[in-house]
Write a protein that holds these residues in place. Structure first.
Motif, short mmCIF file in Angstrom:
data_model
loop_
_atom_site.label_atom_id
_atom_site.label_comp_id
_atom_site.label_asym_id
_atom_site.label_seq_id
_atom_site.Cartn_x
_atom_site.Cartn_y
_atom_site.Cartn_z
N ASP A 45 -5.93 4.88 126.92
CA ASP A 45 -6.77 4.12 127.82
C ASP A 45 -7.49 3.03 127.21
OD1 ASP A 45 -5.52 4.86 130.25
OD2 ASP A 45 -6.68 6.59 130.52
N VAL A 46 -7.48 1.96 127.05
CA VAL A 46 -8.36 1.22 126.33
C VAL A 46 -9.64 1.22 126.71
CG1 VAL A 46 -8.63 -1.37 125.86
CG2 VAL A 46 -6.58 -0.58 125.91
N PRO A 47 -10.27 1.20 128.26
CA PRO A 47 -11.63 1.36 128.32
C PRO A 47 -12.24 2.27 127.74
CG PRO A 47 -10.41 0.42 130.29
CD PRO A 47 -9.39 0.91 129.29
N THR A 48 -11.53 3.56 127.83
CA THR A 48 -12.21 5.02 127.40
C THR A 48 -11.76 5.38 125.97
OG1 THR A 48 -10.72 6.21 128.71
CG2 THR A 48 -12.63 5.58 129.82
N GLY A 49 -10.66 4.99 125.46
CA GLY A 49 -10.05 5.72 124.46
C GLY A 49 -9.18 7.08 124.87
N LYS A 50 -9.34 7.43 125.87
CA LYS A 50 -8.63 8.73 126.19
C LYS A 50 -7.24 8.64 125.93
CE LYS A 50 -8.08 12.26 130.02
NZ LYS A 50 -8.32 12.56 131.24
N GLN A 51 -6.59 9.56 125.21
CA GLN A 51 -5.30 9.65 124.83
C GLN A 51 -4.51 10.44 125.80
OE1 GLN A 51 -4.45 10.46 120.61
NE2 GLN A 51 -6.80 10.63 120.22
N HIS A 52 -3.22 9.75 126.01
CA HIS A 52 -2.18 10.57 126.69
C HIS A 52 -1.18 11.57 125.94
CE1 HIS A 52 -3.56 7.58 129.54
NE2 HIS A 52 -3.22 6.71 128.88
N LYS A 53 -1.76 12.94 125.92
CA LYS A 53 -0.86 13.58 124.97
C LYS A 53 -0.23 14.59 125.93
CE LYS A 53 -3.43 13.54 120.74
NZ LYS A 53 -4.06 14.29 119.68
N ALA A 54 1.04 14.93 125.79
CA ALA A 54 1.78 15.92 126.69
C ALA A 54 1.13 17.56 126.41
CB ALA A 54 3.23 15.97 126.38
N PRO A 55 0.62 18.31 127.22
CA PRO A 55 0.39 19.38 126.97
C PRO A 55 1.47 20.54 126.40
CG PRO A 55 0.42 19.15 129.29
CD PRO A 55 0.70 18.01 128.89
N SER A 56 1.12 21.32 125.55
CA SER A 56 1.69 22.30 125.13
C SER A 56 1.38 23.91 125.21
CB SER A 56 2.26 22.18 123.55
OG SER A 56 2.91 22.95 123.00
N ASN A 57 2.13 24.40 125.81
CA ASN A 57 1.75 26.06 125.79
C ASN A 57 1.76 26.63 124.41
OD1 ASN A 57 1.34 25.81 128.60
ND2 ASN A 57 3.56 25.96 128.93
N ALA A 58 2.41 26.10 123.47
CA ALA A 58 2.68 26.81 122.19
C ALA A 58 1.73 26.12 121.14
CB ALA A 58 4.03 26.76 121.74
N PRO A 59 1.40 27.07 120.27
CA PRO A 59 0.42 26.58 119.30
C PRO A 59 1.26 25.69 118.20
CG PRO A 59 0.81 28.88 118.72
CD PRO A 59 1.41 28.51 120.18
N SER A 60 0.47 24.95 117.58
CA SER A 60 1.22 24.08 116.32
C SER A 60 1.48 25.00 115.18
CB SER A 60 0.45 22.85 115.98
OG SER A 60 -0.95 23.09 115.23
N TYR A 61 2.34 24.95 114.47
CA TYR A 61 2.65 25.54 113.21
C TYR A 61 1.62 25.18 112.37
CZ TYR A 61 7.49 26.40 114.18
OH TYR A 61 8.66 26.90 114.86
N THR A 62 0.80 24.01 112.32
CA THR A 62 -0.17 23.93 111.29
C THR A 62 -1.47 24.72 111.76
OG1 THR A 62 0.54 21.60 110.95
CG2 THR A 62 -1.76 22.08 110.73
N SER A 63 -1.57 24.76 113.35
CA SER A 63 -2.98 25.66 113.53
C SER A 63 -2.55 27.02 113.04
CB SER A 63 -3.25 25.21 115.10
OG SER A 63 -2.18 25.93 115.82
N VAL A 64 -1.32 27.52 113.52
CA VAL A 64 -1.08 28.98 113.17
C VAL A 64 -1.21 29.07 111.73
CG1 VAL A 64 0.99 30.47 112.98
CG2 VAL A 64 0.67 29.06 115.17
N PHE A 65 -1.03 28.29 110.92
CA PHE A 65 -1.08 28.30 109.41
C PHE A 65 -2.90 28.72 109.28
CE2 PHE A 65 -2.69 26.27 105.59
CZ PHE A 65 -2.69 27.08 104.67
N GLY A 66 -3.49 27.61 109.69
CA GLY A 66 -4.85 27.73 109.59
C GLY A 66 -5.63 28.88 109.97
N LYS A 67 -5.42 29.40 111.28
CA LYS A 67 -5.90 30.50 111.62
C LYS A 67 -5.39 31.70 110.99
CE LYS A 67 -6.15 28.37 116.55
NZ LYS A 67 -5.97 28.39 117.83
N THR A 68 -4.24 31.74 110.79
CA THR A 68 -3.66 33.22 110.10
C THR A 68 -4.50 33.36 108.62
OG1 THR A 68 -1.46 33.00 111.05
CG2 THR A 68 -1.68 34.09 109.10
#
Length: 648
Positions: free
Chosen positions: A316-339
């Protein structure tokens, strides 16, 4: 209290509406150029809000884009954008405005410069630090009479301070200074690359405009000091008396043979116009114009983000709020970082290395907990690989996290400094396989092929995020040779995660499902699609065996040979180019004479072509790696036109 009127859906752009190509800008006054820049910035924000994509970098170069196109004669003059994620305003001005809603989509505009897309894109780019080399090549071609039908005019490279930190940029500048060709380099100094820049160069550039009293233009018009931002003007006047003989602004570039101009305010159209016109009129050899800009300039949500709006979903241009589809699964990238962070709690030998992508690789997660054991080397993959080799030789356990497509830049170091010496560097290869909207330049297509041919390399590919956890632990324990784990961009499959990582037996795969006649041998996350294919085949009377290879090297020879001897058809599946996992399996089968028994072996790989941007699903359809494609491969191998009458 007055309420603010709602922002219009599409900004009014009366001047921009008159610009069909840069030729329409050549007679603009400086005031009109300022107006055009304002309209172009609004248009860029509006456009990216509808499609997503790279935003902050483009907003930072709006004035530069307008000024260069208005003053130089593009495309006769060659404008080359380094990396080119800042090229959206450039595309809008060069006849592609009506196609901006297709950017980064299938059959649409590329998110980067692309030679086949427009004559205003003389050189394609998506990796950093190539622009000066390419511009110098154009300049030499010009002077040798290249492209006689069109000719080549000025050659202008626009490169960021982050990209300038890479060795290739200095190699090109050193060569340019030696050749002394007329060449213009604009250093777009926005004090950050994707992540905040690191190293001595960024400190040097910051010092140039933050504390040094001597800033004057070289090879610019007389009296140009008045174009400097006010804080520098008095210092420039006093410089000769106060700092005679000292190292001052621009010296580093001048030692490389460049005339140094700056620093100037990259958002001040008066300064830009005067400096560019002066350089265009007077430069004889290589010139570097040092312009200070602000990434995300003119759009507060981008300016306030840590990455200055580098990449964004629709918003949204006025707020900058992004429209991202939610995911119930973690990203591979975050799994690497946390592990890795979890492992680091009990293993103080673990260190993390990345090349200007701490957020993109998940190294930032480890770095927040262990800052003294985290190293961002900047846009310097070659150095990052050899630095990791040194860490390994010194007794540490380095995890070198680099995107597959960027690791290509450090391949000689992987061979010479790591593999030959059998040093236990653990390469964590993010964005393996096809990546979607960034297209061919960012696809991780080749890492299996270019690593699996190296002796004593261990190469793993998880089929899901739980497998990734265990492979990270496996890599941690490999202390006698190099290893790599390749995994895709985006979310995992939503599988249950292990509470404690478990090391896998090196070179051992697993049978996931027992069947007859047909065996699928999958490497990596296409295993989910293999299961879909198996269900489709089972419904038609053929129940295939499914095996997860886990390792591209060393191969599980016993499992593979057993699959080959007990099935009519063996099909390997991988998210990699020709010459990878399937080729190594074929070599194994040939050496053991399995083909003599009539085995029908097929290898499903990425096609021998570069696949343009699209959604990941669309790209895998183009690649022929969907469940439907797997079923079709089985039918072809068994020479079956219909499966209804066939029973396992």
């Amino acid at each position: 209290m007055k309420t603010r009127p709602p922002m219009p859906e599409k900004p009014a752009t009366p001047l921009l509406d008159r610009i069909a190509s840069p030729a329409d800008m050549r007679g603009l006054s400086v005031a009109e150029m300022r107006q055009l820049a304002d309209e172009l910035r609004a248009e860029t924000i509006y456009s990216v809000s509808k499609t997503g994509g790279h935003l902050g970098a483009g907003l930072g170069v709006v004035e530069l884009t307008v000024a260069i196109h208005a003053i130089f004669d593009t495309p006769h003059d060659k404008l080359i954008w380094d990396v080119s994620h800042q090229c959206y305003p450039h595309k809008i001005l060069t006849g592609r405005r009506d196609r901006m809603t297709s950017i980064r989509q299938k059959d649409g505009l590329s998110g980067f410069t692309k030679r086949t897309e427009s004559p205003y894109d003389p050189f394609g780019a998506a990796h950093s630090s190539t622009s000066i080399s390419a511009a110098l090549g154009f300049a030499v071609a010009r002077d040798l009479g290249g492209s006689p039908e069109n000719g080549i005019g000025d050659c202008i490279a626009v490169i960021g301070d982050g990209a300038m930190s890479a060795g290739m940029a200095f190699e090109a500048m050193n060569n340019a200074g030696h050749l002394n060709k007329r060449l213009i380099v604009v250093l777009n100094d926005n004090e950050m690359s994707i992540a905040p820049p690191v190293g001595a160069l960024s400190t040097y550039l910051s010092r140039l405009y933050a504390g040094e009293p001597f800033q004057e233009f070289k090879a610019a018009a007389k009296g140009a000091v008045r174009l400097l931002p006010p804080p520098f003007q008095e210092g420039a006047r006093r410089a000769k008396e106060m700092l005679k003989g000292m190292t001052v602004g621009g010296t580093m570039f001048e030692e490389l043979g460049f005339s140094y101009v700056g620093p100037i305010d990259g958002h001040d159209m008066d300064q830009l116009a005067q400096v560019l016109r002066t350089v265009k009129a007077r430069a004889t050899g290589p010139v570097l114009i040092h312009a200070i800009t602000r990434k995300g300039k003119g759009y507060r949500p981008a300016e306030e983000r840590d990455d200055k709006g580098h990449a964004t979903a629709k918003f949204d241009v006025p707020t900058g709020k992004q429209h991202k589809a939610p995911s119930n699964a973690p990203s591979y990238t975050s799994v690497f970082g946390k592990t890795l962070t979890k492992l680091g709690e009990t293993d103080d030998k673990i260190v993390a290395v990345t090349a200007a992508m701490p957020d993109g690789t998940g190294v930032d997660i480890f770095g927040a907990r262990f800052p003294s054991r985290t190293f961002d080397v900047g846009i310097a993959e070659q150095h990052g690989v050899t630095f990791s080799a040194g860490l390994a030789a010194g007794g540490m356990r380095p995890f070198c996290a680099i995107y597959s497509t960027f690791l290509q830049r450090g391949y000689d170091q992987v061979v010479h400094d790591v593999a030959i010496q059998r040093l236990p560097v653990r390469f964590m290869i993010d964005r393996a396989g096809l990546v979607g909207a960034d297209g061919a330049t960012h696809a991780g297509s080749f890492d299996i092929a270019y690593l699996a041919n190296l002796p004593d390399f261990v190469i793993m590919a998880p089929s899901d995020e739980a497998e990734l956890v265990n492979m990270i632990e496996t890599a941690r324990g490999i202390d006698d040779r190099p290893s790599a784990v390749r995994y895709p961009r985006g979310a995992g499959v939503g599988t249950e995660m292990p509470e404690t990582p478990t090391a896998l037996e090196i070179g051992k795969g697993r049978i996931v499902a027992e069947g007859k006649r047909v065996a699928f041998l999958s490497l990596g996350p296409r295993l989910t699609e293999v299961h879909k294919a198996a269900e489709m085949l089972t419904a038609k009377g053929i129940t295939p065996t499914i095996a997860d290879a886990r390792f591209a090297k060393p191969l599980d020879e016993d499992m593979i040979l057993k699959l080959a001897r007990e099935h009519e058809v063996l099909i390997t599946i991988e998210e990699g180019a020709i010459g990878g996992f399937g080729s190594h399996v074929a070599q194994l089968l040939a050496e053991n004479g399995v083909f003599d028994s009539g085995l029908k072996f097929r290898s499903m790989v990425l096609p021998d072509t570069f696949i343009d941007q699209a959604t990941p699903d669309q790209m895998y359809e183009v690649a022929g790696l969907t469940a439907d494609d797997m079923v079709a491969k089985v039918m072809s191998a068994l020479d079956i036109s219909t499966l209804g009458s066939q029973r396992a």
